[in-house]
Design an enzyme around this catalytic site. Structure first.
Site, PDB file in Angstrom:
ATOM      1  CD  GLU A   1      49.399   5.370 -38.792  1.00 19.94           C
ATOM      2  OE1 GLU A   1      49.340   4.968 -37.715  1.00 19.94           O
ATOM      3  OE2 GLU A   1      48.609   6.229 -39.046  1.00 19.94           O
TER       4      GLU A   1
ATOM      5  CD  GLU B   1      49.239  18.619 -20.485  1.00 19.10           C
ATOM      6  OE1 GLU B   1      50.158  18.116 -19.816  1.00 19.10           O
ATOM      7  OE2 GLU B   1      49.056  18.326 -21.510  1.00 19.10           O
TER       8      GLU B   1
ATOM      9  CE1 TYR C   1      48.008  14.866 -20.943  1.00 23.01           C
ATOM     10  CE2 TYR C   1      46.314  13.224 -19.957  1.00 23.01           C
ATOM     11  CZ  TYR C   1      47.431  13.553 -20.909  1.00 23.01           C
ATOM     12  OH  TYR C   1      47.624  12.963 -22.136  1.00 23.01           O
TER      13      TYR C   1
ATOM     14  CE  LYS D   1      51.955  18.207 -23.269  1.00 25.81           C
ATOM     15  NZ  LYS D   1      51.076  17.101 -22.654  1.00 25.81           N
TER      16      LYS D   1
ATOM     17  CG  LEU E   1      51.269   8.443 -19.317  1.00 33.30           C
ATOM     18  CD1 LEU E   1      51.767   8.087 -17.959  1.00 33.30           C
ATOM     19  CD2 LEU E   1      51.033  10.017 -19.715  1.00 33.30           C
ATOM     20  CB  THR E   2      54.247   8.585 -25.578  1.00 34.78           C
ATOM     21  OG1 THR E   2      53.310   8.936 -26.595  1.00 34.78           O
ATOM     22  CG2 THR E   2      55.560   8.512 -26.214  1.00 34.78           C
TER      23      THR E   2
ATOM     24  CD  GLU F   1      68.264  23.617  -1.551  1.00 40.19           C
ATOM     25  OE1 GLU F   1      69.092  23.277  -0.709  1.00 40.19           O
ATOM     26  OE2 GLU F   1      68.163  24.943  -1.992  1.00 40.19           O
TER      27      GLU F   1
ATOM     28  CB  CYS G   1      53.976  14.177 -26.181  1.00 40.84           C
ATOM     29  SG  CYS G   1      52.955  12.562 -26.324  1.00 40.84           S
TER      30      CYS G   1
ATOM     31  CB  SER H   1      53.813   5.990 -28.913  1.00 40.20           C
ATOM     32  OG  SER H   1      53.555   7.135 -29.043  1.00 40.20           O
TER      33      SER H   1
HETATM   34  C1  LIG Z   1      46.639  16.615 -26.370  1.00 40.17           C
HETATM   35  C2  LIG Z   1      47.703  15.326 -25.914  1.00 40.17           C
HETATM   36  C3  LIG Z   1      48.645  15.434 -25.144  1.00 40.17           C
HETATM   37  C4  LIG Z   1      49.275  14.577 -24.530  1.00 40.17           C
HETATM   38  N1  LIG Z   1      50.470  14.574 -24.089  1.00 40.17           N
HETATM   39  C5  LIG Z   1      51.266  13.507 -23.545  1.00 40.17           C
HETATM   40  C6  LIG Z   1      52.522  13.670 -22.965  1.00 40.17           C
HETATM   41  O1  LIG Z   1      52.905  14.980 -22.515  1.00 40.17           O
HETATM   42  N2  LIG Z   1      53.272  12.757 -22.474  1.00 40.17           N
HETATM   43  C7  LIG Z   1      52.675  11.359 -22.807  1.00 40.17           C
HETATM   44  O2  LIG Z   1      53.450  10.471 -22.279  1.00 40.17           O
HETATM   45  N3  LIG Z   1      51.584  11.066 -23.405  1.00 40.17           N
HETATM   46  C8  LIG Z   1      50.892  12.124 -24.044  1.00 40.17           C
HETATM   47  N4  LIG Z   1      49.576  11.875 -24.481  1.00 40.17           N
HETATM   48  C9  LIG Z   1      49.210  10.509 -24.713  1.00 40.17           C
HETATM   49  C10 LIG Z   1      49.948   9.960 -25.937  1.00 40.17           C
HETATM   50  O3  LIG Z   1      50.087  10.597 -26.957  1.00 40.17           O
HETATM   51  C11 LIG Z   1      49.246   8.709 -26.267  1.00 40.17           C
HETATM   52  O4  LIG Z   1      49.184   7.726 -24.949  1.00 40.17           O
HETATM   53  C12 LIG Z   1      50.127   7.967 -27.202  1.00 40.17           C
HETATM   54  O5  LIG Z   1      50.159   8.642 -28.722  1.00 40.17           O
HETATM   55  C13 LIG Z   1      49.659   6.180 -27.529  1.00 40.17           C
HETATM   56  O6  LIG Z   1      50.211   5.523 -28.516  1.00 40.17           O
HETATM   57  P1  LIG Z   1      49.678   4.481 -29.108  1.00 40.17           P
HETATM   58  O7  LIG Z   1      50.414   3.736 -29.908  1.00 40.17           O
HETATM   59  O8  LIG Z   1      48.699   3.477 -28.305  1.00 40.17           O
HETATM   60  O9  LIG Z   1      48.699   5.229 -30.184  1.00 40.17           O
HETATM   61  P2  LIG Z   1      48.834   6.595 -31.171  1.00 40.17           P
HETATM   62  O10 LIG Z   1      49.804   7.219 -30.925  1.00 40.17           O
HETATM   63  O11 LIG Z   1      47.268   7.167 -31.034  1.00 40.17           O
HETATM   64  O12 LIG Z   1      48.748   5.527 -32.527  1.00 40.17           O
HETATM   65  C14 LIG Z   1      47.787   4.853 -33.253  1.00 40.17           C
HETATM   66  C15 LIG Z   1      47.792   4.966 -34.458  1.00 40.17           C
HETATM   67  O13 LIG Z   1      47.165   3.854 -35.018  1.00 40.17           O
HETATM   68  C16 LIG Z   1      46.580   4.260 -36.563  1.00 40.17           C
HETATM   69  N5  LIG Z   1      45.375   3.326 -36.665  1.00 40.17           N
HETATM   70  C17 LIG Z   1      44.150   3.344 -36.197  1.00 40.17           C
HETATM   71  N6  LIG Z   1      43.395   2.547 -36.630  1.00 40.17           N
HETATM   72  C18 LIG Z   1      43.958   1.871 -37.491  1.00 40.17           C
HETATM   73  C19 LIG Z   1      43.867   0.757 -38.477  1.00 40.17           C
HETATM   74  N7  LIG Z   1      42.814   0.252 -38.488  1.00 40.17           N
HETATM   75  N8  LIG Z   1      44.736   0.405 -39.252  1.00 40.17           N
HETATM   76  C20 LIG Z   1      45.992   0.840 -39.174  1.00 40.17           C
HETATM   77  N9  LIG Z   1      46.352   1.942 -38.441  1.00 40.17           N
HETATM   78  C21 LIG Z   1      45.387   2.398 -37.556  1.00 40.17           C
HETATM   79  C22 LIG Z   1      46.189   5.750 -36.231  1.00 40.17           C
HETATM   80  O14 LIG Z   1      46.322   6.545 -37.407  1.00 40.17           O
HETATM   81  C23 LIG Z   1      47.314   6.213 -35.221  1.00 40.17           C
HETATM   82  O15 LIG Z   1      48.386   6.721 -36.273  1.00 40.17           O
HETATM   83  C24 LIG Z   1      48.766  12.971 -25.017  1.00 40.17           C
HETATM   84  C25 LIG Z   1      47.749  12.873 -25.818  1.00 40.17           C
HETATM   85  C26 LIG Z   1      47.028  13.779 -26.240  1.00 40.17           C
HETATM   86  C27 LIG Z   1      45.775  13.834 -27.018  1.00 40.17           C
END
Ligand SMILES: Cc1cc2nc3c(=O)[nH]c(=O)nc-3n(C[C@H](O)[C@H](O)[C@H](O)COP(=O)(O)OP(=O)(O)OC[C@H]3O[C@@H](n4cnc5c(N)ncnc54)[C@H](O)[C@@H]3O)c2cc1C
Length: 451
Positions: A34, A183, A179, A50, A312-313, A445, A47, A14
């Site tokens: 990536e 869920e 959460y 889910k 959070l995303t 409301e 997200c 994200s």
């Molecule tokens: C079950 C579940 C449900 C969720 N539901 C929600 C929701 O409903 N709403 C919400 O807002 N948030 C939700 N979240 C949280 C949300 O998914 C995260 O907050 C969000 O994805 C964080 O984004 P990020 O970019 O920090 O990391 P990520 O999305 O985890 O991306 C990190 C990326 O970095 C890559 N990476 C790691 N190490 C390396 C490296 N050395 N070199 C290159 N790439 C690398 C990984 O492969 C990964 O693709 C949920 C999480 C989970 C587990």
């Protein structure tokens, strides 16, 4: 071979994708690393899948209510064809991957399917041997599920494993009270599993409003979910498909087809060369950042779950966009305001929260806090004589009754909250809510009518 960019983004989830797109829109030359699927946790094991499962579970609840109010449905309600639904879910996710690929290409971003490691002086070493150099580096490597170090922990699965299930388990233990536990447990119960939630503490959803958490526990019990509070698990025993959960007393307890750990997440900081690059970690092992997402090393920034900030995303996305506006868009003071971020728990019914809980408001403002609440049965539940009730709370502060917190548990709370979050962020008062004419008959409301 070394290649030069203005920005190297490590991680295509994200935060990383949002940062790459925004930097490129400002004219920066961007490389994005990536090794896995584009979209990271949210799109692939968070997200998005889910919410897809939640939507299926919601339909299951609606089917039961439809039967109750007179729809001619068989006594044994139709079960979800799990593999068919998973195929729909994964097709949706594959479309997101395609869309990211197309947009990266259009934005001229160099996508590299490799893992990156900081190698000092603005360089990143890729695991295919290529070295990249840039003036700015963004760490957005996210996190991974964590499970406690107890005997037999390997017999369980985690949230990643849940999304890989090819069929619904009939008896499930979910370990955790946060959460994700709530869920996943609620989804499985709605889709026909028998779910037990083992919670270490005495309540669900630590950090959320206590009354809302208590009402949600009641709703979950009404749905047939067994809630076991005060359970410090000693271990798991048996074999996959028949796993016994050993409780605090050490005795082997109930046996489950599947045990799902939802016991927290840890940041992906390993193998990143952080120490060598001078990037400091905080006490909990996250990359430490200042309010401008700067790490302790010059030219290295971090956003999202790898930092200790709200996991959070939309938070990761917003932080990354503000950062790129500052680095490449000439907006010297751009940064994310982490106050009053709205969030939803996709339970059944959902919980929507923005601002201070009653407890936090009282800690901060003492007697200047007034709480208004509304407890009611949403119309469909009343029509069908379903006992599940909604609970809304509005937390106000000071003589002017500024709205400092809104807490909604009930049908459609997930869709209701966003607009009220704008209002809260703008500093509205109780009088502003009361000056707004209600939309009738709705659950929403009740927010403008609280007294
Ligand atoms: C079950 C579940 C449900 C969720 N539901 C929600 C929701 O409903 N709403 C919400 O807002 N948030 C939700 N979240 C949280 C949300 O998914 C995260 O907050 C969000 O994805 C964080 O984004 P990020 O970019 O920090 O990391 P990520 O999305 O985890 O991306 C990190 C990326 O970095 C890559 N990476 C790691 N190490 C390396 C490296 N050395 N070199 C290159 N790439 C690398 C990984 O492969 C990964 O693709 C949920 C999480 C989970 C587990």
């Amino acid at each position: 071979m070394d290649r030069d960019f203005d920005l190297i983004v490590v991680g295509g989830g994200s935060g990383g994708l949002a940062g790459a797109f925004r930097a490129a829109a400002h004219g920066a030359r961007v490389a994005l690393l990536e090794p896995g699927e584009l979209g990271g946790t949210c799109v692939n094991v968070g997200c998005v899948p889910k919410k897809a499962m939640w939507l299926a579970a919601d339909l299951a609840h609606k089917l039961a209510i439809a039967k109750q109010v007179g729809f001619d449905l068989p006594d044994a309600l139709p079960a979800l064809d799990w593999p068919a639904f998973i195929a729909f879910r994964q097709r949706y996710i594959a479309n997101i991957h395609q869309s990211y690929l197309r947009r990266l290409d259009e934005a001229g971003i160099a996508l590299m399917p490799v893992r990156g490691r900081l190698a000092g002086n603005g360089t990143v070493a890729c695991d295919n041997g290529v070295g990249l150099r840039a003036g700015q580096i963004l760490l957005a490597t996210g996190g991974h599920p964590w499970r406690p170090d107890i005997p037999g922990a390997g017999l369980g699965i985690d949230s990643d494993g849940f999304f890989a299930l090819a069929a619904p388990p009939s008896r499930v233990a979910v370990i955790g009270g946060g959460y994700i536990a709530v869920e996943l447990g609620a989804v499985l119960q709605a889709l026909g599993s028998r779910v037990t939630l083992y919670v270490r503490g005495e309540r669900l959803l630590n950090g959320f409003d206590a009354d809302i958490a208590a009402q949600l526990a009641e709703d979950m019990r009404q749905q047939g979910i067994r809630l076991e509070f005060g359970q410090q698990l000693r271990g798991l025993a048996g074999a996959p498909g028949a796993v016994a959960v050993r409780g605090g007393d050490g005795r082997e307890g109930d046996v489950f087809d599947s045990v799902i750990f939802a016991t927290g997440r840890r940041p992906n900081t390993g193998g990143l060369g952080l120490g060598q690059a001078g990037v400091a970690l905080d006490g909990r092992g996250h990359v430490e950042v200042d309010p401008f997402q700067r790490t302790s090393a010059d030219g290295i920034h971090a956003v999202g779950d790898v930092t200790g900030q709200l996991a959070l995303t939309p938070v990761a996305i917003a932080a990354a966009r503000r950062l790129m506006d500052r680095l490449f868009g000439g907006q010297a003071n751009a940064r994310l305001d982490y106050e009053d971020v709205p969030t939803v728990v996709f339970s059944h019914p959902p919980v929507g929260v923005v601002g201070l809980t009653e407890e936090a408001a009282r800690r901060r403002h003492g007697d200047a806090v007034t709480v208004y609440r509304s407890g009611f049965r949403p119309m469909l539940n009343a029509l069908a004589d379903v006992p599940q009730r909604s609970l809304f709370k509005v937390v106000c502060v000071g003589e002017e009754q500024r709205v400092a917190g809104i807490h909604l548990l009930g049908e459609a709370a997930d869709e209701m909250l966003q607009g009220f979050a704008v209002a809260l962020k703008r500093g509205i008062t109780l009088a502003d809510l009361h000056a707004t004419v209600a939309i009738h008959p709705t659950s929403a409301e009740e927010v403008v009518l609280v007294s």
